[in-house]
Design a protein around this motif. Sequence first.
Motif, PDB file in Angstrom:
ATOM      1  N   ARG A   1     -21.471  21.888   4.087  1.00  0.00           N
ATOM      2  CA  ARG A   1     -21.399  23.078   4.930  1.00  0.00           C
ATOM      3  C   ARG A   1     -22.805  23.601   5.246  1.00  0.00           C
ATOM      4  N   VAL A   2     -23.697  23.492   4.275  1.00  0.00           N
ATOM      5  CA  VAL A   2     -25.089  23.867   4.517  1.00  0.00           C
ATOM      6  C   VAL A   2     -25.739  22.886   5.483  1.00  0.00           C
ATOM      7  N   MET A   3     -25.479  21.596   5.299  1.00  0.00           N
ATOM      8  CA  MET A   3     -26.098  20.569   6.140  1.00  0.00           C
ATOM      9  C   MET A   3     -25.650  20.679   7.598  1.00  0.00           C
ATOM     10  N   HIS A   4     -24.451  21.171   7.828  1.00  0.00           N
ATOM     11  CA  HIS A   4     -23.978  21.374   9.203  1.00  0.00           C
ATOM     12  C   HIS A   4     -24.766  22.467   9.921  1.00  0.00           C
ATOM     13  N   ARG A   5     -25.449  23.313   9.144  1.00  0.00           N
ATOM     14  CA  ARG A   5     -26.213  24.408   9.740  1.00  0.00           C
ATOM     15  C   ARG A   5     -27.723  24.163   9.667  1.00  0.00           C
ATOM     16  N   THR A   6     -28.109  23.003   9.154  1.00  0.00           N
ATOM     17  CA  THR A   6     -29.531  22.727   8.918  1.00  0.00           C
ATOM     18  C   THR A   6     -30.192  22.120  10.142  1.00  0.00           C
ATOM     19  N   ALA A   7     -31.427  22.517  10.386  1.00  0.00           N
ATOM     20  CA  ALA A   7     -32.201  21.949  11.495  1.00  0.00           C
ATOM     21  C   ALA A   7     -32.430  20.455  11.266  1.00  0.00           C
ATOM     22  N   PRO A   8     -32.695  19.696  12.327  1.00  0.00           N
ATOM     23  CA  PRO A   8     -32.884  18.250  12.198  1.00  0.00           C
ATOM     24  C   PRO A   8     -33.944  17.867  11.166  1.00  0.00           C
ATOM     25  N   LEU A   9     -33.618  16.859  10.365  1.00  0.00           N
ATOM     26  CA  LEU A   9     -34.522  16.329   9.343  1.00  0.00           C
ATOM     27  C   LEU A   9     -34.593  14.820   9.518  1.00  0.00           C
ATOM     28  N   PRO A  10     -35.374  14.330  10.482  1.00  0.00           N
ATOM     29  CA  PRO A  10     -35.423  12.901  10.790  1.00  0.00           C
ATOM     30  C   PRO A  10     -35.918  12.058   9.619  1.00  0.00           C
ATOM     31  N   GLY A  11     -35.722  10.760   9.751  1.00  0.00           N
ATOM     32  CA  GLY A  11     -36.157   9.839   8.708  1.00  0.00           C
ATOM     33  C   GLY A  11     -35.304   9.999   7.463  1.00  0.00           C
ATOM     34  N   PHE A  12     -35.958   9.987   6.297  1.00  0.00           N
ATOM     35  CA  PHE A  12     -35.233  10.148   5.043  1.00  0.00           C
ATOM     36  C   PHE A  12     -35.057  11.613   4.665  1.00  0.00           C
ATOM     37  N   GLY A  13     -35.536  12.516   5.528  1.00  0.00           N
ATOM     38  CA  GLY A  13     -35.470  13.935   5.228  1.00  0.00           C
ATOM     39  C   GLY A  13     -34.068  14.443   4.990  1.00  0.00           C
ATOM     40  N   PHE A  14     -33.102  13.969   5.793  1.00  0.00           N
ATOM     41  CA  PHE A  14     -31.719  14.409   5.651  1.00  0.00           C
ATOM     42  C   PHE A  14     -31.194  14.073   4.262  1.00  0.00           C
ATOM     43  N   TYR A  15     -31.328  12.814   3.861  1.00  0.00           N
ATOM     44  CA  TYR A  15     -30.789  12.370   2.578  1.00  0.00           C
ATOM     45  C   TYR A  15     -31.506  13.039   1.402  1.00  0.00           C
ATOM     46  N   GLU A  16     -32.805  13.264   1.555  1.00  0.00           N
ATOM     47  CA  GLU A  16     -33.568  13.913   0.499  1.00  0.00           C
ATOM     48  C   GLU A  16     -33.102  15.360   0.313  1.00  0.00           C
ATOM     49  N   TYR A  17     -32.954  16.077   1.409  1.00  0.00           N
ATOM     50  CA  TYR A  17     -32.529  17.475   1.322  1.00  0.00           C
ATOM     51  C   TYR A  17     -31.104  17.582   0.807  1.00  0.00           C
ATOM     52  N   GLN A  18     -30.234  16.710   1.309  1.00  0.00           N
ATOM     53  CA  GLN A  18     -28.849  16.699   0.831  1.00  0.00           C
ATOM     54  C   GLN A  18     -28.815  16.433  -0.670  1.00  0.00           C
ATOM     55  N   GLY A  19     -29.635  15.496  -1.132  1.00  0.00           N
ATOM     56  CA  GLY A  19     -29.699  15.186  -2.558  1.00  0.00           C
ATOM     57  C   GLY A  19     -30.209  16.353  -3.378  1.00  0.00           C
ATOM     58  N   ARG A  20     -31.191  17.071  -2.846  1.00  0.00           N
ATOM     59  CA  ARG A  20     -31.748  18.225  -3.569  1.00  0.00           C
ATOM     60  C   ARG A  20     -30.720  19.353  -3.678  1.00  0.00           C
ATOM     61  N   LEU A  21     -30.003  19.585  -2.603  1.00  0.00           N
ATOM     62  CA  LEU A  21     -28.967  20.624  -2.636  1.00  0.00           C
ATOM     63  C   LEU A  21     -27.889  20.296  -3.659  1.00  0.00           C
ATOM     64  N   LEU A  22     -27.448  19.040  -3.679  1.00  0.00           N
ATOM     65  CA  LEU A  22     -26.400  18.655  -4.623  1.00  0.00           C
ATOM     66  C   LEU A  22     -26.927  18.660  -6.053  1.00  0.00           C
ATOM     67  N   ALA A  23     -28.187  18.294  -6.243  1.00  0.00           N
ATOM     68  CA  ALA A  23     -28.784  18.316  -7.582  1.00  0.00           C
ATOM     69  C   ALA A  23     -28.754  19.735  -8.149  1.00  0.00           C
ATOM     70  N   HIS A  24     -29.022  20.701  -7.289  1.00  0.00           N
ATOM     71  CA  HIS A  24     -28.962  22.101  -7.715  1.00  0.00           C
ATOM     72  C   HIS A  24     -27.536  22.497  -8.075  1.00  0.00           C
ATOM     73  N   GLU A  25     -26.569  22.045  -7.276  1.00  0.00           N
ATOM     74  CA  GLU A  25     -25.168  22.370  -7.533  1.00  0.00           C
ATOM     75  C   GLU A  25     -24.674  21.756  -8.843  1.00  0.00           C
ATOM     76  N   LEU A  26     -25.076  20.511  -9.108  1.00  0.00           N
ATOM     77  CA  LEU A  26     -24.573  19.781 -10.273  1.00  0.00           C
ATOM     78  C   LEU A  26     -25.480  19.906 -11.495  1.00  0.00           C
ATOM     79  N   ASP A  27     -26.623  20.563 -11.295  1.00  0.00           N
ATOM     80  CA  ASP A  27     -27.602  20.710 -12.382  1.00  0.00           C
ATOM     81  C   ASP A  27     -28.018  19.344 -12.936  1.00  0.00           C
ATOM     82  N   CYS A  28     -28.454  18.484 -12.026  1.00  0.00           N
ATOM     83  CA  CYS A  28     -28.903  17.151 -12.413  1.00  0.00           C
ATOM     84  C   CYS A  28     -30.150  16.803 -11.601  1.00  0.00           C
ATOM     85  N   SER A  29     -30.705  15.632 -11.798  1.00  0.00           N
ATOM     86  CA  SER A  29     -31.885  15.214 -11.052  1.00  0.00           C
ATOM     87  C   SER A  29     -31.500  14.829  -9.629  1.00  0.00           C
ATOM     88  N   VAL A  30     -32.490  14.842  -8.729  1.00  0.00           N
ATOM     89  CA  VAL A  30     -32.240  14.442  -7.348  1.00  0.00           C
ATOM     90  C   VAL A  30     -31.817  12.980  -7.294  1.00  0.00           C
TER      91      VAL A  30
END
Length: 229
Positions: A45-74
């Motif tokens: 839901r956050v990613m649907h509102r996020t500005a474009p993150l070309p390259g590996f930026g999308f996957y990196e940011y998505q991973g960081r958000l989920l890491a925060h949610e799950l309290d684990c490493s990226v």
Amino acid sequence: MLEKIKVIAFDIDGTLYPSFSLYRRLVFYVLKNFRFYIHFGKVRRVMHRTAPLPGFGFYEYQGRLLAHELDCSVEESRKKIRDIVYDGLKPYFKDVPTFKDVELCFKSFREAGFRLALLSDFPPDQKGELWGLKPYCECILGSEEIGALKPSKYPFGILAMTMGVSADEILYVGNSTKYDVIGAKNAGMMTALLCPRVKAFFKKIFKSGKNSADINFSTYRQLMKIVLN
């Protein structure tokens, strides 16, 4: 209304096949990974509102958000996304049937001179051979690799650029007003909204959702009749 249209592009999930046909196959899989999917849903839901993150930026940011949610490493969160979502869901698409007359629709549009494309928020290769539809398509794009999810107009712009046409020469076909119709229209495209009869019946009863699509259809034969006649 369709005089300028050269390209017809389709969403995949819920547009080429009935979502219910997939969901009923996923019941036990989702229950097994219930905690993950609760948090992954929040991240998307956050990613649907996020500005474009070309390259590996999308996957990196998505991973960081989920890491925060799950309290684990990226690294761990990205592995979970790959194993549970991208790779884990692949087997479940094998026996999911498309809507009736989807391939006939693609074949008829090609024979009529339209160029075809696919643009999906999830990896198209997750669906294997895409129910035999690949040969009809000149372009198959996943918005994640592009760097932004719908309704951002960015992936739609990349679609137009890849096909070498202007946005107003594309008809985009999807099943979501919120993501497909709004996103494509903001990019300058014409839109067609699939609303199967059962869904349309309940929407009418509960008067839910505004619909600003240029074309509304409930079956692929109806879409063919509208576009080709």
